[in-house]
Design a protein around this motif. Structure first.
Motif, PDB file in Angstrom:
ATOM      1  N   LYS A 187      15.769  11.195  16.451  1.00  0.00           N
ATOM      2  CA  LYS A 187      16.583  11.995  16.454  1.00  0.00           C
ATOM      3  C   LYS A 187      17.781  12.354  16.201  1.00  0.00           C
ATOM      4  O   LYS A 187      18.815  12.466  16.814  1.00  0.00           O
ATOM      5  CB  LYS A 187      15.039  12.596  17.723  1.00  0.00           C
ATOM      6  N   LYS A 188      18.040  13.894  16.467  1.00  0.00           N
ATOM      7  CA  LYS A 188      18.992  14.976  16.452  1.00  0.00           C
ATOM      8  C   LYS A 188      19.713  14.805  17.845  1.00  0.00           C
ATOM      9  O   LYS A 188      19.065  14.262  18.600  1.00  0.00           O
ATOM     10  CB  LYS A 188      19.130  15.834  16.214  1.00  0.00           C
ATOM     11  N   GLY A 189      21.184  14.562  17.964  1.00  0.00           N
ATOM     12  CA  GLY A 189      21.823  14.375  19.685  1.00  0.00           C
ATOM     13  C   GLY A 189      21.722  12.662  19.776  1.00  0.00           C
ATOM     14  O   GLY A 189      21.810  12.644  20.686  1.00  0.00           O
ATOM     15  N   ASP A 190      21.065  11.390  19.041  1.00  0.00           N
ATOM     16  CA  ASP A 190      20.913  10.341  19.352  1.00  0.00           C
ATOM     17  C   ASP A 190      22.729   9.528  18.641  1.00  0.00           C
ATOM     18  O   ASP A 190      23.376  10.261  17.674  1.00  0.00           O
ATOM     19  CB  ASP A 190      19.633   9.942  18.673  1.00  0.00           C
ATOM     20  N   LYS A 191      22.309   8.515  19.396  1.00  0.00           N
ATOM     21  CA  LYS A 191      23.589   7.444  18.768  1.00  0.00           C
ATOM     22  C   LYS A 191      22.650   6.516  17.948  1.00  0.00           C
ATOM     23  O   LYS A 191      21.797   5.865  18.451  1.00  0.00           O
ATOM     24  CB  LYS A 191      24.097   7.161  19.806  1.00  0.00           C
ATOM     25  N   LEU A 192      23.293   6.631  17.474  1.00  0.00           N
ATOM     26  CA  LEU A 192      23.279   5.534  16.491  1.00  0.00           C
ATOM     27  C   LEU A 192      24.406   4.228  16.297  1.00  0.00           C
ATOM     28  O   LEU A 192      25.540   4.184  15.743  1.00  0.00           O
ATOM     29  CB  LEU A 192      23.099   5.408  14.445  1.00  0.00           C
ATOM     30  N   GLY A 193      24.052   2.275  16.183  1.00  0.00           N
ATOM     31  CA  GLY A 193      24.206   1.730  16.223  1.00  0.00           C
ATOM     32  C   GLY A 193      25.077   0.768  14.850  1.00  0.00           C
ATOM     33  O   GLY A 193      23.307   1.393  13.630  1.00  0.00           O
ATOM     34  N   HIS A 194      26.485   0.972  13.987  1.00  0.00           N
ATOM     35  CA  HIS A 194      26.075   0.358  13.230  1.00  0.00           C
ATOM     36  C   HIS A 194      26.857  -0.988  12.679  1.00  0.00           C
ATOM     37  O   HIS A 194      28.080  -0.396  13.199  1.00  0.00           O
ATOM     38  CB  HIS A 194      26.514   1.337  11.489  1.00  0.00           C
ATOM     39  N   VAL A 195      26.323  -2.543  12.512  1.00  0.00           N
ATOM     40  CA  VAL A 195      26.823  -3.343  13.005  1.00  0.00           C
ATOM     41  C   VAL A 195      27.408  -3.885  10.705  1.00  0.00           C
ATOM     42  O   VAL A 195      26.179  -3.085  10.455  1.00  0.00           O
ATOM     43  CB  VAL A 195      26.400  -4.350  12.934  1.00  0.00           C
ATOM     44  N   TYR A 196      28.674  -4.115  10.492  1.00  0.00           N
ATOM     45  CA  TYR A 196      28.815  -4.236   9.080  1.00  0.00           C
ATOM     46  C   TYR A 196      29.764  -4.312   8.833  1.00  0.00           C
ATOM     47  O   TYR A 196      30.814  -5.438   9.645  1.00  0.00           O
ATOM     48  CB  TYR A 196      29.135  -2.858   8.920  1.00  0.00           C
ATOM     49  N   PHE A 197      30.084  -5.795   7.751  1.00  0.00           N
ATOM     50  CA  PHE A 197      31.025  -6.184   7.353  1.00  0.00           C
ATOM     51  C   PHE A 197      32.133  -5.959   7.198  1.00  0.00           C
ATOM     52  O   PHE A 197      31.876  -4.295   6.261  1.00  0.00           O
ATOM     53  CB  PHE A 197      30.081  -7.530   6.118  1.00  0.00           C
ATOM     54  N   GLU A 198      32.871  -6.843   7.467  1.00  0.00           N
ATOM     55  CA  GLU A 198      34.383  -6.217   6.889  1.00  0.00           C
ATOM     56  C   GLU A 198      33.908  -5.474   4.587  1.00  0.00           C
ATOM     57  O   GLU A 198      33.460  -6.720   4.313  1.00  0.00           O
ATOM     58  CB  GLU A 198      35.685  -6.112   6.965  1.00  0.00           C
ATOM     59  N   GLY A 199      35.269  -5.083   4.047  1.00  0.00           N
ATOM     60  CA  GLY A 199      35.032  -5.528   2.990  1.00  0.00           C
ATOM     61  C   GLY A 199      34.219  -4.202   2.172  1.00  0.00           C
ATOM     62  O   GLY A 199      33.312  -2.975   2.906  1.00  0.00           O
ATOM     63  N   ASP A 200      34.082  -4.131   1.011  1.00  0.00           N
ATOM     64  CA  ASP A 200      32.988  -3.377   0.320  1.00  0.00           C
ATOM     65  C   ASP A 200      31.787  -3.292   0.608  1.00  0.00           C
ATOM     66  O   ASP A 200      31.799  -1.414   0.379  1.00  0.00           O
ATOM     67  CB  ASP A 200      33.748  -3.994  -1.354  1.00  0.00           C
ATOM     68  N   GLU A 222      30.637   2.229  15.598  1.00  0.00           N
ATOM     69  CA  GLU A 222      30.728   1.639  14.862  1.00  0.00           C
ATOM     70  C   GLU A 222      30.868   0.228  15.269  1.00  0.00           C
ATOM     71  O   GLU A 222      31.417  -0.401  16.355  1.00  0.00           O
ATOM     72  CB  GLU A 222      31.453   2.200  13.693  1.00  0.00           C
ATOM     73  N   GLN A 223      30.079  -1.019  14.575  1.00  0.00           N
ATOM     74  CA  GLN A 223      30.772  -2.387  15.144  1.00  0.00           C
ATOM     75  C   GLN A 223      31.082  -3.507  13.401  1.00  0.00           C
ATOM     76  O   GLN A 223      30.428  -3.794  13.290  1.00  0.00           O
ATOM     77  CB  GLN A 223      29.786  -3.106  15.886  1.00  0.00           C
ATOM     78  N   LYS A 224      32.310  -3.403  13.619  1.00  0.00           N
ATOM     79  CA  LYS A 224      32.756  -3.756  12.817  1.00  0.00           C
ATOM     80  C   LYS A 224      32.876  -5.751  12.212  1.00  0.00           C
ATOM     81  O   LYS A 224      33.785  -5.478  13.355  1.00  0.00           O
ATOM     82  CB  LYS A 224      34.682  -3.500  12.060  1.00  0.00           C
ATOM     83  N   ILE A 225      32.360  -6.519  11.401  1.00  0.00           N
ATOM     84  CA  ILE A 225      32.155  -7.731  11.455  1.00  0.00           C
ATOM     85  C   ILE A 225      32.919  -8.052  10.527  1.00  0.00           C
ATOM     86  O   ILE A 225      33.201  -8.407   9.682  1.00  0.00           O
ATOM     87  CB  ILE A 225      31.152  -8.444  12.081  1.00  0.00           C
ATOM     88  N   LYS A 226      32.943  -9.748  10.446  1.00  0.00           N
ATOM     89  CA  LYS A 226      33.218 -10.448   8.935  1.00  0.00           C
ATOM     90  C   LYS A 226      31.939 -12.090   8.774  1.00  0.00           C
ATOM     91  O   LYS A 226      31.598 -11.779  10.018  1.00  0.00           O
ATOM     92  CB  LYS A 226      34.801 -11.319   9.449  1.00  0.00           C
ATOM     93  N   PRO A 227      32.315 -11.740   7.390  1.00  0.00           N
ATOM     94  CA  PRO A 227      31.673 -13.107   7.298  1.00  0.00           C
ATOM     95  C   PRO A 227      30.978 -14.480   7.812  1.00  0.00           C
ATOM     96  O   PRO A 227      30.324 -15.112   7.710  1.00  0.00           O
ATOM     97  CB  PRO A 227      31.375 -13.171   5.961  1.00  0.00           C
TER      98      PRO A 227
END
Length: 424
Positions: A187-200, A222-227
């Motif tokens: 809901k509004k006000g919450d925190k959303l984690g996003h783990v994602y590959f670097e790149g396109d 944000e949490q950026k990772i490599k393949p």
């Protein structure tokens, strides 16, 4: 940036840029984009990729890297399609042939594979890896060889020769977060984690989560990772410390399994949803299975292989007969659909008695409302837009064919429409 903007990109894999310089000279023949045009005995104009009574199509896949399971399924589904089409007499009197190269999700091999095959094939029914397609996109535009990638980055939009099938990762992520808000308590006000590959791939998905966060009043962690990163312990610790209320993962199946399993062990009991590339049914045979079954969801551009449609059921039967040793997953759907779309473009080009690259590209741009039986109509008429803005929400299920059941039928979030309209 919006769904329909085609930005200038800086490649994240430096080896790609170096290899492009080394291999550009090898593709002179392809760069004329047309060459070798000729007339067959039946009055059909042909060109590159057609020799005698054979249409050669390229496949650039991953059989040994991070998407090995997906690559195998996509490729075998396309080989099955070609076998069935050829048994029925082919297309326009021509037999189809697939020339397959495994790049192992290695940038140098991917670019080298394109350089090798582009002068020889009419087009590509498969090209796995958004960063690799992006690396050669300018050459694709020059070569004019149609590419249907198994990649959904919004950065690939804009070219009439690179046509994404289904919703792009940014749109898919918006639809995924909409599901979390409507069905899983985000809901509004919450925190959303996003783990994602670097790149396109990952960065395209991140654009969707940032847009949705702005629209819905969320904060993205944000949490950026490599393949090559397979252990998500550090990422889970960071997300737990940040107090996230849900997580999106835009990575591969291994990373998704680690994330969900480690989160459960760390008592971070929040819903996790992945993009369509972040799951394979083989995960249900790992230690992460209980956590995946309890708390993991997947956004997909189409219904799964176990869909309750006549086309899906026939494909399941045919695939099992052709590959009795192999399991079923959504890679089968992706491969079959892409081969079918390319085949439909060939049929339309045949009606014009012109099977040159330019004619096949033009034929694809006339397809609207096309569905191979997996619940989502595809519209290819606008190269600046994805062929669909809808996503299906799936959940792992051991009893389901392909290991996924449908939780939510194809839907387009209101915010996805806003995102698309902001392109002007």
């Amino acid at each position: 940036m919006t769904a329909r903007t085609r930005p200038t990109r800086t490649l994240t894999v430096t080896a790609v840029a170096a290899l492009l310089a080394l291999t550009a000279a090898c593709s002179n023949k392809a760069e004329d984009g047309g060459g070798d045009e000729k007339q067959s005995a039946g009055g059909i104009k042909t060109g590159q990729g057609i020799s005698g009574k054979t249409i050669d199509l390229g496949v650039l896949t991953d059989m040994t890297g991070v998407y090995a399971t997906l690559g195998k399924s996509v490729t075998q589904a396309q080989q099955l399609y070609v076998k069935q089409v050829n048994a029925d007499g082919g297309i326009c009197g021509y037999q189809l042939k697939l020339t397959v190269r495994d790049h192992g999700y290695d940038p140098q091999k991917a670019v080298a594979g394109y350089t090798e095959l582009s002068p020889k094939v009419l087009g590509f029914t498969q090209f796995i890896g958004s960063p690799f397609v992006a690396a050669v996109e300018k050459r694709i535009d020059t070569d004019k060889a149609l590419v249907l990638p198994q990649a959904w980055s919004s950065n690939l939009l804009g070219s009439p020769y690179v046509r994404i099938i289904g919703s792009t990762y940014d749109i898919e992520t918006i639809n995924a977060i909409d599901f979390l808000m409507k069905e899983k308590g985000l809901k509004k006000g919450d925190k959303l984690g996003h783990v994602y590959f670097e790149g396109d791939y990952g960065e395209s998905a991140l654009k969707g989560s940032k847009f949705m966060a702005k629209e819905a009043g969320l904060t993205v962690v944000e949490q950026k990772i490599k393949p090559t990163d397979n252990d998500m312990t550090a990422q889970v610790a960071a997300l737990k410390k940040a107090g996230v209320d849900a997580i999106v993962i835009s990575a591969g199946p291994r990373q998704a399994a680690s994330l969900v399993g480690v989160a459960a062990a760390a008592k971070l009991m929040v819903p996790v949803i992945g993009n369509n590339s972040a799951y394979s049914p083989q995960l249900l045979g790992t230690q992460a299975a209980p956590a995946l079954l309890a708390n993991y969801y997947v956004a997909s551009p189409s219904l799964p292989i176990g869909a309750d449609t006549p086309e899906a059921k026939k494909l399941v039967d045919d695939y099992k007969k052709a590959y009795p040793e192999d399991g079923l997953d959504n890679g089968v759907v992706a491969g079959w659909t892409a081969a079918g779309v390319f085949g439909e473009a060939l049929k339309k080009a045949c009606e014009s008695k012109d099977l040159t690259r330019e004619s096949v590209d033009k034929a694809l741009l006339s397809l609207n409302g096309y569905d191979m039986g997996f619940g989502v109509d595809q519209n290819f008429t606008d190269p600046k837009a994805p062929s669909s803005y809808k996503s299906v929400i799936l959940q792992p299920d051991k009893a389901a064919v392909g290991g996924l059941k449908v939780l939510q039928q194809p839907v387009e979030a209101a915010q996805a429409k806003t995102y698309a309209q902001s392109a002007g």
